[in-house]
Design a protein around this motif. Sequence first.
Motif, PDB file in Angstrom:
ATOM      1  N   SER A  24      -7.930  -7.865   2.842  1.00  0.00           N
ATOM      2  CA  SER A  24      -7.851  -6.708   2.392  1.00  0.00           C
ATOM      3  C   SER A  24      -6.813  -5.784   3.188  1.00  0.00           C
ATOM      4  O   SER A  24      -6.145  -6.136   4.169  1.00  0.00           O
ATOM      5  N   GLU A  25      -6.217  -4.964   2.465  1.00  0.00           N
ATOM      6  CA  GLU A  25      -5.042  -4.039   2.807  1.00  0.00           C
ATOM      7  C   GLU A  25      -5.500  -2.609   2.721  1.00  0.00           C
ATOM      8  O   GLU A  25      -6.225  -2.303   1.936  1.00  0.00           O
ATOM      9  N   TRP A  31       7.749   4.714  -0.502  1.00  0.00           N
ATOM     10  CA  TRP A  31       6.993   3.535   0.384  1.00  0.00           C
ATOM     11  C   TRP A  31       7.563   2.959   1.522  1.00  0.00           C
ATOM     12  O   TRP A  31       8.777   2.717   1.364  1.00  0.00           O
ATOM     13  N   VAL A  32       7.021   2.561   2.427  1.00  0.00           N
ATOM     14  CA  VAL A  32       7.261   1.751   3.822  1.00  0.00           C
ATOM     15  C   VAL A  32       7.141   0.302   3.801  1.00  0.00           C
ATOM     16  O   VAL A  32       5.720  -0.013   3.567  1.00  0.00           O
ATOM     17  N   THR A  33       7.695  -0.355   3.916  1.00  0.00           N
ATOM     18  CA  THR A  33       7.491  -2.013   3.933  1.00  0.00           C
ATOM     19  C   THR A  33       8.496  -2.674   4.844  1.00  0.00           C
ATOM     20  O   THR A  33       9.250  -2.285   5.115  1.00  0.00           O
ATOM     21  N   LYS A  90      -5.832   6.767   6.247  1.00  0.00           N
ATOM     22  CA  LYS A  90      -6.139   5.769   5.168  1.00  0.00           C
ATOM     23  C   LYS A  90      -6.553   6.580   3.949  1.00  0.00           C
ATOM     24  O   LYS A  90      -7.360   7.570   3.874  1.00  0.00           O
ATOM     25  N   ALA A  91      -5.825   6.138   2.747  1.00  0.00           N
ATOM     26  CA  ALA A  91      -6.097   6.870   1.542  1.00  0.00           C
ATOM     27  C   ALA A  91      -7.133   5.902   0.567  1.00  0.00           C
ATOM     28  O   ALA A  91      -7.801   6.228  -0.394  1.00  0.00           O
ATOM     29  N   GLN A  92      -6.722   4.613   0.752  1.00  0.00           N
ATOM     30  CA  GLN A  92      -7.540   3.603  -0.216  1.00  0.00           C
ATOM     31  C   GLN A  92      -7.461   2.354   0.580  1.00  0.00           C
ATOM     32  O   GLN A  92      -6.484   1.955   1.313  1.00  0.00           O
ATOM     33  N   GLN A  93      -8.601   1.478  -0.007  1.00  0.00           N
ATOM     34  CA  GLN A  93      -8.400   0.173   0.402  1.00  0.00           C
ATOM     35  C   GLN A  93      -8.535  -0.862  -0.634  1.00  0.00           C
ATOM     36  O   GLN A  93      -9.086  -0.854  -1.587  1.00  0.00           O
ATOM     37  N   LEU A 141       2.184   3.297   2.936  1.00  0.00           N
ATOM     38  CA  LEU A 141       2.484   1.988   3.123  1.00  0.00           C
ATOM     39  C   LEU A 141       1.122   1.172   3.351  1.00  0.00           C
ATOM     40  O   LEU A 141      -0.107   1.850   3.264  1.00  0.00           O
ATOM     41  N   ASP A 142       1.141  -0.319   3.284  1.00  0.00           N
ATOM     42  CA  ASP A 142      -0.131  -0.854   3.220  1.00  0.00           C
ATOM     43  C   ASP A 142      -0.083  -1.826   4.475  1.00  0.00           C
ATOM     44  O   ASP A 142       1.068  -2.484   4.829  1.00  0.00           O
ATOM     45  N   VAL A 143      -1.080  -1.949   4.854  1.00  0.00           N
ATOM     46  CA  VAL A 143      -1.172  -2.903   6.129  1.00  0.00           C
ATOM     47  C   VAL A 143      -2.733  -3.489   5.955  1.00  0.00           C
ATOM     48  O   VAL A 143      -3.554  -2.853   5.653  1.00  0.00           O
TER      49      VAL A 143
END
Length: 288
Positions: free
Chosen positions: A139-140, A221-223, A278-281, A258-260
């Motif tokens: 999961s991210e 977006w940050v990646t 956190k906005a969403q998983q 960003l996603d983590v």
Amino acid sequence: MNISVMTVSFPLDGETLKELELLCEEATSHDYRVYETVMNIPMARSFESKGFMVLAYEDDKNVLVGVASAIDLMGLHTYEWSLVVTPAYRQKGIGTVLVDSIQAGLKDRGAEGQLAVVIDGSPYGHTFIENKGFIYSFSEATLETKAEPVVLQPNISIQPYNNEQAELITIYSEAFGDLPEESVELIAFNTSTTGRELWVAYRDGEMIGTVTTAQESEIQWVTALAVHPHYEGQGVGTALLAFSKDYANKVGAKFVMLDVEIDNKKALSVYEKAGFMKAQQIDYYVKQ
């Protein structure tokens, strides 16, 4: 009820994009989950994006009632895909038709791997995808904060990448465990894709970190944020995030996202201290 299905490659035409946006807005309003990003709508506008969608229409009303979207984000023949059906047409077999069509599309395109993407908490999503022979992988969390001007650290210089390939390969390899050829592909992708900017951080003449920013409408977006292992715990990651917020503000973005991976507690702690929430998983599944 008669359903017609068609498969279309990116980029999509303006009329189809409007239909997709309306469908996602209806599903988002009903489910309290944001579907636009996982359905790749922003990237579906670009000639550079490698992906396709399967569209399901009800013939009698000529209305879009379901869509599945697949994209090869890195150009490595591995696709991420997701689907959404408008609330009034769920549990009528449309999801199964979309999955079968996505699988056919992946086969036609020579896909070497796939990840099914499900928004955590979406109705029927997890049970449905598991019944299709997929098993949970990881999961991210999608984190977000506002773009805003930030006073940057004076002892760290962050500048556009300028062909410092060897140094950057070392950082990528140490941070992500990538092979050198994988790092070369990542650098090529981040420096050749419209809207993406690859940045490197220096202190005392030595490269100590890197980040890539990617413009998507009002979101920056940050990646691929990575810190040289010799400089971990010295505020380099925080400096790169501060730079990203400041840069986003300068180019007119409203939010930084960003996603983590949710198991990466160390990174989560850094992002939260930098003001990200956190906005969403998103949950990822692989085919058995």
